[in-house]
Structures are given as C-alpha cells and as structure tokens.
Design an enzyme around this catalytic site. Structure first.
Site, PDB file in Angstrom:
ATOM      1  N   HIS A 123       0.808  -1.215   0.000  1.00 36.86           N
ATOM      2  CA  HIS A 123       0.000   0.000   0.000  1.00 36.86           C
ATOM      3  C   HIS A 123       0.843   1.267   0.000  1.00 36.86           C
ATOM      4  CE1 HIS A 123      -3.061   2.897   1.537  1.00 36.86           C
ATOM      5  NE2 HIS A 123      -3.875   2.134   0.837  1.00 36.86           N
ATOM      6  N   SER A 173      -5.576  -5.303  -1.888  1.00 37.84           N
ATOM      7  CA  SER A 173      -6.829  -4.581  -2.037  1.00 37.84           C
ATOM      8  C   SER A 173      -7.282  -4.401  -3.474  1.00 37.84           C
ATOM      9  CB  SER A 173      -6.707  -3.203  -1.380  1.00 37.84           C
ATOM     10  OG  SER A 173      -5.692  -2.431  -2.013  1.00 37.84           O
ATOM     11  N   LYS A 231     -12.981  -0.863   7.642  1.00 43.24           N
ATOM     12  CA  LYS A 231     -13.421  -1.745   6.561  1.00 43.24           C
ATOM     13  C   LYS A 231     -14.451  -2.723   7.127  1.00 43.24           C
ATOM     14  CE  LYS A 231      -9.258  -0.937   3.870  1.00 43.24           C
ATOM     15  NZ  LYS A 231      -8.714   0.151   4.715  1.00 43.24           N
TER      16      LYS A 231
END
Length: 378
Positions: A123, A173, A231
């Site tokens: 990320h 993701s 999330k």
C-alpha cells in the site's frame, strides 16, 4: 510575464485528464459494489445501538489533545487491551487511520542499517512511511517468498548487518489475492527478520473470530500486524498489534502518533463493540463467503477469473475503456468503480468489484448481467 498561480498543478491535472486518469469526488449512489464495508456493519443497527450506548455513557466525541497530553482516554486503553487479547499479541496501539499507522510504523521502527523488503504491490501508506525512515529499501516480486529470501541474502552478502523487515499485505486490495504467509514466516525466521503483515482487508473476514490471515503464525515475537477498523469492522481507525516494545517505541518515537490528536474516545468504544460483534456473530463472514462464491460463479460464466476473496478485480487494461464500463454500470444503478494507474500498474486498469453484506444474490445477478452488456458495448 508572471505565470498563473498553481501553473504546475494545472498542467499536471491536464496531463492526468489526457490519460483518462484524473479523479473527481462523486456522491455515493447505486447498489454497493465498491465499499470496504464487507460485513455490512457501518450502517448496521448493532453499531447504531452501540453508538447510542456510548453517548448515553457520556463518552466524549473528541479527545481534546494528543495521547501524550490530555487526549489519552480510558476507552483508548480498554480498546488496546481488548485488541491485543483478540489478535493474540502482547500489545496494541490505536491510530486514527490505517494510513497513519503504516506511516508511523515504517518511518519509526526500522533503524539505520536495517533493510525493508516489501511486496511490490504494498500500500501507498507503507511507501510514504519508508520514505520518511532510515532503513534500506528493496521491492520483491509480488507474492514470491523466494524473492524476499534472495533480497535478504544479497543484502547480507553486500555487508548488511542490521535487522531485515519483511513487509506484506495478507490480502491485496486491488487484486484480491492472498500472501504466502506461512512461507514468508519461514523466510523471516531464517533471517531473524521482523514480519509486518497489513491485515486491512482480511480483518473481520478471515480467521477465527475475524482475526485475519496471520492468526495461525506460530512465532509472535517478531510479528507485527495492522488491523484497520474502517473496513469490515465498520468504524474508523487502525490497530497496530505486536510485542510490547513496539508499542512503547512508537509512543516515544513515532511522530505521527506523538503529534496527532488522539482518536475519538467514542470511536474507540465503538471499535471495541465491533470486535465483539464480529467475534460472536460468525454467521456474518459465513454469509459473506457464500455471496462471494455466488459472485465468482456468475463471473466465471463471463469468462472472468476468481480471486478467492471478497475483492473481485475485472482487469480491462485500457484506462478509458475501464471508465466507460464503470460508467455504464453506475448508470444502471450499480456502484462499481474504475481503478487506474498509479493505484494499479500501467496497462492494468480495472473494475474493482467488492462483495459485501450490503447486497443480495439477486443484486449480484443483476450486476453481472449489466457488466456483460457494458463490456460488450465498450
């Protein structure tokens, strides 16, 4: 002649627009195939009730300061104690966002003379943290445990003497695939390395009581896990879990922690209730996995591969075509977003279809039908 203010910024935005990469903010609309609210908790009655209970208890909405000043509330401490027990770690530390947690971790914990080997798809928050830190940095091929091992071996041969850090996500993701954590743990043990696992998209969805994909790793002494709360848990913030020394060092040296206003005590309470909901209601992830299997079957009928998780990418390649297909789905009432570089590698623009408990099988059937029409027309 004086240039117009923000000339460079205007030129950069124009260049993005020319490549079909300029982003804009749009209100949410349509059936949810875009959010990370995997267990449908964000708008649930269960969390609304928990919020009401917290308000009734008089918990403040704001903390009033950093944790090292007057911002440290009993609810922060209670959440961290609960999270450490839940995730099987010695200690935990609560951050306002996952981005802040990752940035603090990589900017603070690896020291000068250490090496960070990270998955090439890790990320952006990890990249920003590494840029602020002092360790050497190497990228390893995606999900290739041998590439991590080779990077550490080469670094040692070149004279590296510090601590290696192996940094990965457990569930990626944008691709929806999972890391080979057992193999990476072996590599970490072989080199006395610290294994850092970002569980952002696995938290609440995988593992007993939603503990994530790293829950089964035997050695915890050299393991740090990141569990975001915005999330599947339906809240906000993030929990860094690991040895007590990690918490203590970040409290003393982690600038993003030290100099930030503490998260809301009310939110800390809410996250703790969300952890309890997930732990005591295993039917939520079970229902989600059933929906994922249904979606995979519908996508397979279109010749599209499965990822094995609730994140189902449809790689289209061309930026403009990806956005046309996404736009057609949105016009049909389905919130499906197009993802373009630099979020994903060049030439891999895609739709990111997220399956959540906010949809039913009939919604999935309708969406995949609209997807087939949109791809044919685009």
């Amino acid at each position: 002649m004086m240039r117009q203010p923000f000339h460079a910024h205007r030129a950069d935005l124009a260049a993005l627009a020319a490549e079909d990469r300029r982003r804009t903010l749009v209100p949410r609309a349509g059936i949810d195939f875009a959010s990370n609210d995997y267990l449908g908790l964000a708008g649930s009655a269960a969390l609304r009730d928990a919020l009401s209970q917290g308000i009734a208890r008089g918990l403040p909405a704001g903390s009033g300061g950093s944790r090292l000043l007057r911002g440290n509330h009993a609810e922060h401490e209670a959440l961290e104690t609960h999270a450490a027990r839940h995730y099987g770690s010695e200690a935990a530390l609560f951050f306002p966002t996952g981005f802040a947690a990752n940035a603090a971790l990589f900017a603070t914990l690896p020291q000068r003379g250490d090496l960070i080997v990270h998955d090439e798809l890790i990320h952006a928050s990890a990249h920003d943290g590494m840029k602020l830190g002092r360790a050497d940095i190497r990228a390893a091929a995606h999900n290739d445990a041998q590439a991590f091992d080779d990077a550490v071996v080469a670094w040692r041969k070149a004279g590296g003497t510090g601590t290696p850090w192996i940094a990965v996500e457990s569930l990626y993701s944008m691709d929806g695939d999972t890391a080979p954590l057992a193999d990476l743990a072996i590599v970490a043990a072989r080199h006395d390395a610290v294994l850092v696992v970002d569980e952002a998209h696995a938290t609440g969805v995988f593992g007993p009581a939603g503990q994530g994909l790293a829950h089964g790793l035997a050695s915890r002494e050299r393991l740090i896990t990141l569990h975001t709360c915005g999330k599947a848990l339906g809240c906000e913030g993030a929990l860094l879990c690991g040895p007590q020394i990690v918490r203590d060092f970040l409290v003393n040296r982690g600038r993003p922690f030290i100099f930030s206003t503490a998260p809301s005590p009310l939110m800390a309470w809410l996250v703790r209730q969300a952890l309890e909901i997930v732990a005591t209601e295993p039917e939520r992830p079970a229902r989600l996995h059933a929906l994922v299997r249904h979606a995979e079957a519908r996508l397979a009928a279109l010749g599209l591969p499965a990822s094995g998780s609730q994140i189902l990418p449809v790689v289209i390649g061309d930026n403009a075509r990806a956005m046309r297909v996404a736009g057609a789905l949105q016009a049909a009432g389905f919130d499906v977003r197009g993802i373009r570089p630099p979020t994903v590698p060049q030439g891999t623009a895609r739709l990111r279809i997220a399956i959540t408990l906010n949809v039913a099988e009939s919604d999935i059937d309708a969406m995949t039908g609209a997807l087939a029409d949109a791809m044919a027309a685009a």
